[in-house]
Design a protein around this motif. Structure first.
Motif, PDB file in Angstrom:
ATOM      1  N   GLY A  69       0.806  -1.224   0.000  1.00  0.00           N
ATOM      2  CA  GLY A  69       0.000   0.000   0.000  1.00  0.00           C
ATOM      3  C   GLY A  69       0.834   1.268   0.000  1.00  0.00           C
ATOM      4  N   ASN A  70       0.148   2.395  -0.136  1.00  0.00           N
ATOM      5  CA  ASN A  70       0.821   3.700  -0.216  1.00  0.00           C
ATOM      6  C   ASN A  70       1.602   4.044   1.055  1.00  0.00           C
ATOM      7  N   GLY A  71       1.222   3.447   2.184  1.00  0.00           N
ATOM      8  CA  GLY A  71       1.878   3.775   3.448  1.00  0.00           C
ATOM      9  C   GLY A  71       3.199   3.058   3.670  1.00  0.00           C
ATOM     10  N   VAL A  72       3.530   2.157   2.748  1.00  0.00           N
ATOM     11  CA  VAL A  72       4.765   1.359   2.894  1.00  0.00           C
ATOM     12  C   VAL A  72       5.931   2.133   2.277  1.00  0.00           C
ATOM     13  N   VAL A  73       7.138   1.900   2.782  1.00  0.00           N
ATOM     14  CA  VAL A  73       8.331   2.433   2.126  1.00  0.00           C
ATOM     15  C   VAL A  73       9.078   1.260   1.486  1.00  0.00           C
ATOM     16  N   VAL A  74       9.417   1.444   0.210  1.00  0.00           N
ATOM     17  CA  VAL A  74       9.893   0.321  -0.601  1.00  0.00           C
ATOM     18  C   VAL A  74      11.349   0.509  -1.003  1.00  0.00           C
ATOM     19  N   ASP A  75      12.176  -0.467  -0.651  1.00  0.00           N
ATOM     20  CA  ASP A  75      13.545  -0.477  -1.163  1.00  0.00           C
ATOM     21  C   ASP A  75      13.512  -1.376  -2.400  1.00  0.00           C
ATOM     22  N   PRO A  76      13.630  -0.781  -3.604  1.00  0.00           N
ATOM     23  CA  PRO A  76      13.432  -1.578  -4.827  1.00  0.00           C
ATOM     24  C   PRO A  76      14.405  -2.742  -4.944  1.00  0.00           C
ATOM     25  N   SER A  77      15.654  -2.557  -4.489  1.00  0.00           N
ATOM     26  CA  SER A  77      16.605  -3.657  -4.663  1.00  0.00           C
ATOM     27  C   SER A  77      16.212  -4.827  -3.770  1.00  0.00           C
ATOM     28  N   VAL A  78      15.738  -4.522  -2.565  1.00  0.00           N
ATOM     29  CA  VAL A  78      15.307  -5.593  -1.655  1.00  0.00           C
ATOM     30  C   VAL A  78      14.067  -6.276  -2.224  1.00  0.00           C
ATOM     31  N   LEU A  79      13.144  -5.477  -2.717  1.00  0.00           N
ATOM     32  CA  LEU A  79      11.909  -6.037  -3.265  1.00  0.00           C
ATOM     33  C   LEU A  79      12.217  -6.987  -4.426  1.00  0.00           C
ATOM     34  N   LEU A  80      13.058  -6.531  -5.344  1.00  0.00           N
ATOM     35  CA  LEU A  80      13.348  -7.353  -6.518  1.00  0.00           C
ATOM     36  C   LEU A  80      14.102  -8.626  -6.134  1.00  0.00           C
ATOM     37  N   SER A  81      14.989  -8.524  -5.147  1.00  0.00           N
ATOM     38  CA  SER A  81      15.711  -9.756  -4.802  1.00  0.00           C
ATOM     39  C   SER A  81      14.804 -10.701  -4.022  1.00  0.00           C
ATOM     40  N   GLU A  82      13.874 -10.152  -3.241  1.00  0.00           N
ATOM     41  CA  GLU A  82      12.919 -11.028  -2.547  1.00  0.00           C
ATOM     42  C   GLU A  82      12.021 -11.740  -3.574  1.00  0.00           C
ATOM     43  N   LEU A  83      11.617 -11.005  -4.596  1.00  0.00           N
ATOM     44  CA  LEU A  83      10.770 -11.609  -5.637  1.00  0.00           C
ATOM     45  C   LEU A  83      11.535 -12.701  -6.384  1.00  0.00           C
ATOM     46  N   HIS A 103       6.386   5.325  -0.982  1.00  0.00           N
ATOM     47  CA  HIS A 103       7.673   6.033  -1.060  1.00  0.00           C
ATOM     48  C   HIS A 103       8.819   5.044  -1.199  1.00  0.00           C
ATOM     49  N   ILE A 104       9.864   5.535  -1.869  1.00  0.00           N
ATOM     50  CA  ILE A 104      11.022   4.674  -2.144  1.00  0.00           C
ATOM     51  C   ILE A 104      12.126   4.948  -1.138  1.00  0.00           C
ATOM     52  N   ILE A 105      12.686   3.876  -0.612  1.00  0.00           N
ATOM     53  CA  ILE A 105      13.882   4.010   0.227  1.00  0.00           C
ATOM     54  C   ILE A 105      15.062   4.136  -0.736  1.00  0.00           C
ATOM     55  N   THR A 106      15.653   5.304  -0.760  1.00  0.00           N
ATOM     56  CA  THR A 106      16.769   5.539  -1.687  1.00  0.00           C
ATOM     57  C   THR A 106      18.080   5.153  -0.982  1.00  0.00           C
ATOM     58  N   PRO A 107      19.148   4.999  -1.746  1.00  0.00           N
ATOM     59  CA  PRO A 107      20.427   4.657  -1.106  1.00  0.00           C
ATOM     60  C   PRO A 107      20.850   5.702  -0.074  1.00  0.00           C
ATOM     61  N   TYR A 108      20.517   6.987  -0.328  1.00  0.00           N
ATOM     62  CA  TYR A 108      20.945   8.001   0.654  1.00  0.00           C
ATOM     63  C   TYR A 108      20.127   7.910   1.944  1.00  0.00           C
ATOM     64  N   ASN A 109      18.899   7.401   1.881  1.00  0.00           N
ATOM     65  CA  ASN A 109      18.130   7.217   3.113  1.00  0.00           C
ATOM     66  C   ASN A 109      18.787   6.151   4.002  1.00  0.00           C
ATOM     67  N   VAL A 110      19.323   5.124   3.358  1.00  0.00           N
ATOM     68  CA  VAL A 110      20.000   4.065   4.118  1.00  0.00           C
ATOM     69  C   VAL A 110      21.271   4.641   4.757  1.00  0.00           C
ATOM     70  N   THR A 111      22.002   5.431   3.979  1.00  0.00           N
ATOM     71  CA  THR A 111      23.230   6.051   4.513  1.00  0.00           C
ATOM     72  C   THR A 111      22.897   6.927   5.719  1.00  0.00           C
ATOM     73  N   VAL A 112      21.855   7.763   5.571  1.00  0.00           N
ATOM     74  CA  VAL A 112      21.492   8.675   6.659  1.00  0.00           C
ATOM     75  C   VAL A 112      21.076   7.891   7.910  1.00  0.00           C
ATOM     76  N   ASP A 113      20.352   6.804   7.732  1.00  0.00           N
ATOM     77  CA  ASP A 113      19.935   5.970   8.869  1.00  0.00           C
ATOM     78  C   ASP A 113      21.170   5.496   9.642  1.00  0.00           C
ATOM     79  N   LYS A 114      22.146   5.003   8.901  1.00  0.00           N
ATOM     80  CA  LYS A 114      23.334   4.446   9.563  1.00  0.00           C
ATOM     81  C   LYS A 114      24.167   5.527  10.232  1.00  0.00           C
TER      82      LYS A 114
END
Ligand code: IMP
Length: 427
Positions: A69-83, A103-114
């Motif tokens: 759904g629209n409320g989820v945040v999607v990391d496309p690389s994770v999604l595609l590898s899970e599929l 919304h898409i989890i971009t690579p910079y969002n992962v960097t900022v989290d860490k």
């Protein structure tokens, strides 16, 4: 008829995957409405074990349409590898639908989290490091990237520029890291566009039409009530709303459509990451719960903190979610204890408190008040009905039900799909 919500009544990892999957066969749509690949579901089908992080559990049930759904945040690389991992194991994933507004989890969002976690030091939240919080922060700051943006290169470039402007300042000046190039991010994101295209849909329309046609729609919460950004143990929470209201905003379905809200409740308590946890055990009982219950995160591989059942939390979950039922999971893990402590209230600065205190300071000081319930030693994994359970196990379930404020309609007695006692049907 029915839109059902299934959600975690504690701090997540209550065994939602099993519960969702159990219903999957009779459900037309399984919808994730919040969170991202911070969630971990283990689903056991026959002798096959599947660990899902982002995909709705319904993906394993033929005939069921899984929806992000629209409320989820999607990391496309994770999604595609899970599929592709599922496809390699022969699972058909072609029915999946993804909201163009997610919304898409971009690579910079992962960097900022860490980097922010590292910067917080001792005050860190203990996030999963998957970029979840920063992606939701971008969404609220109106600099987020949505799935639909992948299909307009010019818009995507403008949006990535806007998002990176401030972040690069922060990364280089505050955190002493290298700046991230706009073109690199845009290039990577565009690389996902064609692969995701077959799944992207107007999921709000699809789900509302399905409900009008009396289809059964199951909303599957990630994490749990006490990790909710509004109703959880803030700031030690995730950045979305796993509680029942989140299903409405995170999927675009009105509250009048939801007929049942089922809380998944573990027969004891676990938590991953930092934050208060009144019934946490630091002794061999805690170690035994971790070992017998296999309490290790599906997504992060981190050991879960373990403790006894906390009825104050369960009552709170009933209230904030308007729970109609509970699914009690992992009752079998408690087999073998002579007596099982259950937290019925807290003692805070010498006062007995029956309900979850709204004040963070009070909750940090809460000490559990325990009632001892008699245990059982018989193997319960083959029990098919409530009356098959030993008397003390029955009494434990009944006591939890009474303390928690909603009927227990199903009980998990083992990890397998069929190791469940159904008391009242969810459908
Ligand atoms: P985040 O969701 O990665 O931002 O992490 C925030 C907090 O939520 C941390 O304490 C995590 O350990 C916790 N958390 C996130 N997802 C899950 C989950 O699926 N189960 C249990 N805890 C989770």
């Amino acid at each position: 008829m029915p839109a059902l919500v299934l959600l975690g009544a504690q701090w997540g990892d209550e065994g939602k995957g099993k519960a969702t999957d159990l219903l999957g066969g009779s459900v037309d749509y399984v919808v994730r409405y919040q969170g991202g690949n911070n969630a971990g579901h283990t689903v056991v089908v026959g002798d096959q074990k599947y660990a899902l992080h982002l995909l709705p559990s319904g993906i394993l049930s033929p005939g069921c349409t899984p929806v992000i759904g629209n409320g989820v945040v999607v990391d496309p690389s994770v999604l595609l590898s899970e599929l592709s991992g599922l496809n390699e194991r022969g699972v058909d994933t072609s029915k999946l639908l993804i909201s163009g507004n997610a919304h898409i989890i971009t690579p910079y969002n992962v960097t900022v989290d860490k980097v922010t976690e590292r910067f917080l030091g001792k005050r860190k939240i203990g996030t999963t490091g998957r970029g979840i919080g920063p992606t939701y922060a971008d969404k609220i700051n109106r600099v987020g990237i949505r799935v639909q943006d992948l299909y307009d290169e010019s818009i995507l470039t403008q949006k990535v520029e806007a998002a990176l402007d401030a972040k690069n300042q922060m990364l280089t000046k505050l955190y002493n890291r290298r700046a991230i190039a706009v073109e690199q991010v845009v290039g990577e994101l565009l690389g996902y566009a064609d692969k995701l295209a077959p799944y992207v849909a107007d999921t709000v329309l699809v789900l509302n039409e399905a409900l009008e046609q009396d289809k059964v729609v199951l909303f599957e919460g990630g994490q749990g009530t006490l990790l909710d950004i509004d109703h959880g143990t803030y700031p030690f929470v995730t950045s979305s709303n796993p509680t029942a209201g989140g299903a409405c905003t995170g999927a675009g379905v009105g509250p009048t459509k939801i007929s049942r809200v089922i809380g998944i409740l573990k027969a004891y308590t676990t938590r991953v990451g930092a934050g208060p946890f009144p019934t946490e055990l630091f002794d061999e009982d805690g170690e035994a719960l971790r070992r017998i219950g296999g309490e290790r995160g599906v997504t992060t591989g981190r050991d879960r903190r373990c403790g006894w059942f906390d009825a104050v939390i369960a009552r709170y979950a009933t209230r904030v979610n308007g729970l109609t039922d509970f699914f009690l999971t992992k009752l079998d893990v408690l087999t073998g204890w002579e007596q099982i402590p259950v937290c019925v209230a807290y003692e805070i600065d010498g006062r007995r408190v029956e309900e979850l205190p709204y004040s963070q300071t009070d909750f940090h000081h809460a000490k559990p008040v325990y009632e001892m319930l008699p245990g059982w030693s018989e193997d319960i994994s083959k029990a098919k009905s409530f009356s098959d359970l030993p008397k003390n196990a029955q009494a434990y379930v009944k006591a939890l039900e009474e303390m928690s404020g909603a009927p227990i309609s199903a009980i998990g007695v083992g990890p397998g799909r069929d190791e469940t006692i159904e008391i009242n049907s969810f459908l």
